[in-house]
Design a protein around this motif. Sequence first.
Motif, PDB file in Angstrom:
ATOM      1  N   MET A 205       0.849  -1.184   0.000  1.00 41.09           N
ATOM      2  CA  MET A 205       0.000   0.000   0.000  1.00 41.09           C
ATOM      3  C   MET A 205       0.887   1.238   0.000  1.00 41.09           C
ATOM      4  N   THR A 206       0.348   2.338  -0.460  1.00 39.75           N
ATOM      5  CA  THR A 206       1.081   3.596  -0.396  1.00 39.75           C
ATOM      6  C   THR A 206       0.964   4.175   1.017  1.00 39.75           C
ATOM      7  N   THR A 207       1.940   4.971   1.399  1.00 42.32           N
ATOM      8  CA  THR A 207       1.859   5.640   2.697  1.00 42.32           C
ATOM      9  C   THR A 207       0.659   6.580   2.740  1.00 42.32           C
ATOM     10  N   GLU A 208       0.327   7.198   1.601  1.00 41.04           N
ATOM     11  CA  GLU A 208      -0.816   8.106   1.545  1.00 41.04           C
ATOM     12  C   GLU A 208      -2.103   7.391   1.935  1.00 41.04           C
ATOM     13  N   ALA A 209      -2.313   6.191   1.371  1.00 36.17           N
ATOM     14  CA  ALA A 209      -3.540   5.437   1.659  1.00 36.17           C
ATOM     15  C   ALA A 209      -3.580   4.977   3.106  1.00 36.17           C
ATOM     16  N   VAL A 210      -2.442   4.537   3.626  1.00 39.57           N
ATOM     17  CA  VAL A 210      -2.375   4.063   5.017  1.00 39.57           C
ATOM     18  C   VAL A 210      -2.714   5.180   5.993  1.00 39.57           C
ATOM     19  N   VAL A 211      -2.104   6.331   5.803  1.00 35.79           N
ATOM     20  CA  VAL A 211      -2.315   7.449   6.723  1.00 35.79           C
ATOM     21  C   VAL A 211      -3.730   8.011   6.606  1.00 35.79           C
ATOM     22  N   LYS A 212      -4.243   8.089   5.402  1.00 37.90           N
ATOM     23  CA  LYS A 212      -5.615   8.572   5.215  1.00 37.90           C
ATOM     24  C   LYS A 212      -6.610   7.717   5.989  1.00 37.90           C
ATOM     25  N   LYS A 213      -6.434   6.395   5.903  1.00 38.19           N
ATOM     26  CA  LYS A 213      -7.307   5.472   6.635  1.00 38.19           C
ATOM     27  C   LYS A 213      -7.139   5.656   8.145  1.00 38.19           C
ATOM     28  N   SER A 214      -5.913   5.830   8.589  1.00 34.86           N
ATOM     29  CA  SER A 214      -5.644   5.988  10.015  1.00 34.86           C
ATOM     30  C   SER A 214      -6.307   7.238  10.576  1.00 34.86           C
ATOM     31  N   LEU A 215      -6.125   8.357   9.897  1.00 35.43           N
ATOM     32  CA  LEU A 215      -6.678   9.615  10.400  1.00 35.43           C
ATOM     33  C   LEU A 215      -8.202   9.613  10.355  1.00 35.43           C
ATOM     34  N   ALA A 216      -8.769   8.975   9.353  1.00 33.37           N
ATOM     35  CA  ALA A 216     -10.232   8.888   9.277  1.00 33.37           C
ATOM     36  C   ALA A 216     -10.791   8.063  10.425  1.00 33.37           C
ATOM     37  N   GLY A 217     -10.010   7.091  10.894  1.00 29.33           N
ATOM     38  CA  GLY A 217     -10.478   6.215  11.965  1.00 29.33           C
ATOM     39  C   GLY A 217      -9.772   6.431  13.278  1.00 29.33           C
ATOM     40  N   ARG A 218      -9.266   7.625  13.504  1.00 28.12           N
ATOM     41  CA  ARG A 218      -8.407   7.874  14.669  1.00 28.12           C
ATOM     42  C   ARG A 218      -9.123   7.679  16.008  1.00 28.12           C
ATOM     43  N   ARG A 219     -10.440   7.633  16.015  1.00 28.17           N
ATOM     44  CA  ARG A 219     -11.169   7.424  17.270  1.00 28.17           C
ATOM     45  C   ARG A 219     -11.548   5.958  17.461  1.00 28.17           C
ATOM     46  N   ARG A 220     -11.105   5.096  16.550  1.00 34.99           N
ATOM     47  CA  ARG A 220     -11.324   3.657  16.685  1.00 34.99           C
ATOM     48  C   ARG A 220     -10.108   3.016  17.339  1.00 34.99           C
TER      49      ARG A 220
END
Length: 253
Positions: A205-220
């Motif tokens: 995966m790209t770092t962009e995709a990984v981080v985007k997913k992380s920040l979107a789910g940061r409260r999980r």
Amino acid sequence: MQAVVITGASAGIGKEFARQLAMEGNNLVLVARRLDRLEALAGELRERNGIEVACIASDLAQPEASAELAKALEQQQIAVTGLINNAGFGDRGQFADLDLQRQLDMVQVNVTALVDLTWRLVPALKQAKDAFVINVASSAAFQAGPNMTIYYATKAFVLSFSEGLHEELKGNGIAVSALCPGATDSEFATEAHMTDTLLFKAGTMTTEAVVKKSLAGRRRAIVIPGLKNLLLVWMGKFSPRMITRRLAGMLQA
């Protein structure tokens, strides 16, 4: 200033966290060993996003580094609103063959420094609005990993630690999340001598995709980016541990 602290910010996932958090308008504190890289990134982020960025050179393999980092934040009057514990590394090879000090440094950076820094910054985070902690674990956290035994073990700790903190701190308004990526296109594979393994040859995966997913789910409590990684983790839950650990060993043989 108020700011999000990012360790391991000079490359890979940490660098991408800096870029995406800057786009959200967050001021940042970038932490890594390579100050020249941090300052180059800081210049880019200030120009593109109009934010404030502080750079702190720190080698988290040194036992006193987390305390010194926390002291530097206090001295610079930085109010911490978020913490990205991204610093970490792995190494491929059998436990008995790899250098002992390098493996102990891995435990220090991946586990001890992460715990140390988090403990020191929790009081400040309790004073912030919508505070968050993201601990970068790995899909490796869900099983043992022959040929990368220490790395897998450290990430299992990070996952368990993060889940516990998620429950403890949510009452204080602090979201704690464990990011569990699979193979990612970054410097990690080169540093860990993994570029020729089946795991990385199967796709990243790209770092962009990984981080985007992380920040979107940061409260999980747990974020696993990528359908393939999610399926592999869930398949592992229903497979005997003997099979999952042997498969993990094959992927990085």
